[in-house]
Design a protein around this motif. Sequence first.
Motif, mmCIF file in Angstrom:
data_model
loop_
_atom_site.group_PDB
_atom_site.id
_atom_site.type_symbol
_atom_site.label_atom_id
_atom_site.label_comp_id
_atom_site.label_asym_id
_atom_site.label_seq_id
_atom_site.Cartn_x
_atom_site.Cartn_y
_atom_site.Cartn_z
ATOM 1 N N VAL A 268 8.900 -1.250 -1.230
ATOM 2 C CA VAL A 268 9.221 -2.599 -0.750
ATOM 3 C C VAL A 268 9.462 -3.490 -1.961
ATOM 4 N N LYS A 269 10.163 -4.625 -1.740
ATOM 5 C CA LYS A 269 10.257 -5.620 -2.809
ATOM 6 C C LYS A 269 8.900 -6.258 -3.022
ATOM 7 N N PRO B 291 4.953 -6.931 -0.396
ATOM 8 C CA PRO B 291 4.336 -6.665 0.901
ATOM 9 C C PRO B 291 4.418 -7.848 1.864
ATOM 10 N N ASP B 292 4.710 -7.553 3.135
ATOM 11 C CA ASP B 292 4.586 -8.569 4.178
ATOM 12 C C ASP B 292 3.155 -8.542 4.712
ATOM 13 N N GLU B 293 2.846 -9.392 5.683
ATOM 14 C CA GLU B 293 1.474 -9.481 6.181
ATOM 15 C C GLU B 293 1.015 -8.169 6.808
ATOM 16 N N ARG B 294 1.896 -7.497 7.524
ATOM 17 C CA ARG B 294 1.523 -6.230 8.153
ATOM 18 C C ARG B 294 1.135 -5.200 7.101
ATOM 19 N N LEU B 295 1.912 -5.092 6.038
ATOM 20 C CA LEU B 295 1.608 -4.129 4.987
ATOM 21 C C LEU B 295 0.320 -4.516 4.256
ATOM 22 N N MET B 296 0.104 -5.812 4.033
ATOM 23 C CA MET B 296 -1.129 -6.225 3.374
ATOM 24 C C MET B 296 -2.348 -5.800 4.179
ATOM 25 N N THR C 22 2.547 -12.423 -4.432
ATOM 26 C CA THR C 22 2.182 -13.834 -4.530
ATOM 27 C C THR C 22 0.752 -13.926 -5.062
ATOM 28 N N CYS D 268 13.999 0.841 1.147
ATOM 29 C CA CYS D 268 13.712 -0.333 0.324
ATOM 30 C C CYS D 268 14.959 -1.209 0.224
ATOM 31 N N GLN E 114 -1.742 -12.827 -2.415
ATOM 32 C CA GLN E 114 -1.801 -11.378 -2.233
ATOM 33 C C GLN E 114 -2.580 -10.709 -3.349
#
Length: 331
Positions: A115-116, A118-123, A149, A67, A152
């Motif tokens: 993670v701080k 989620p990025d698109e892959r994690l979403m 966001t 992280c 999200q």
Amino acid sequence: MSDILARTRATALEKGEGLSEPELLQVLELGDQHLPELLDLAHQVRLRWCGEEVEIEGIISLKTGGCPEDCHFCSQSGLFESPVRSVQLDVAELVEAAKQTRKSGATEFCIVAAVKGPDERLMRQLEEAVAAVRAEVDINISVSVGILTREQVDRLKTAGVKRYNHNLESARSFFPRVATTHTWDERHRTLEMIRDAGIEVCSGGILGMGESLAQRAEFAVQLAAFAPEEVPINFLDPRPGTPFASRPLIDAAEALKATAMLRLAMPKATLRFGGGRELTLGDLGVEKGLAGGANALIVGNYLTTLGRPMEDDLDMLDGLRIPIKAVGQVI
């Protein structure tokens, strides 16, 4: 009986209303001779406003370690010399973990990522995982993947996430001593969006990080402002390599007093014992906590530390004749 306990009976027990910050501080400042009375009153509040059932939950990490944040209690930070390696699970492993969790009688399964946010892959992984678990397992799904966001939040709602965990961790006034790579206000904004979207709020924190009694009372009223459905209660388990590695454990009586205080701040919330309970409370302390305001447990292992064997917790609840809440049951 202390005056504050008499006032508490009128406010929290009879009306179901949380105490004010000054009143909560008075509770924390009670002498240990008042602890049995305090725990009994907190238990009465829990029984009246939540019922006798205890809710159990299993958690699993979709992504562990690495992280970028510097939360001083956490060995998942990639910024510390901590013995946690980066690991990621696939969807099939998550589904199997959910099945095993459900077999224990748990009503909730929480998917977590270090993670701080989620990025698109994690979403996309989350959406796939939630869909797969919902298709095969009768269990409520929670998610905890950091700061979100608005878009999200909406996607998690559409996916079917019932509850979102994002701990405030501590009082706003103490938080700069807990983390510097993000702010308490960023966490607060995520919870506001979660509540606005109609997703249940799960937010708590860690006791024993060096905060004062006044800051514990401050923390309680800041949590209560969200009327969270669930409040995880963790006790610092000092992790090697972290800035809090040398902090002493919180005293068991102090931990029980804080647990009762949180119940009196939030009479109708689910208060869930999580990490550090074995070290701080031991078996007997956990039983006292369940008879002193708490009404939920995380069973099995935590994210980076080992908990008690799940079977031991289930045997304890059976021995205490405490019923386990069923999926879909409202308490």
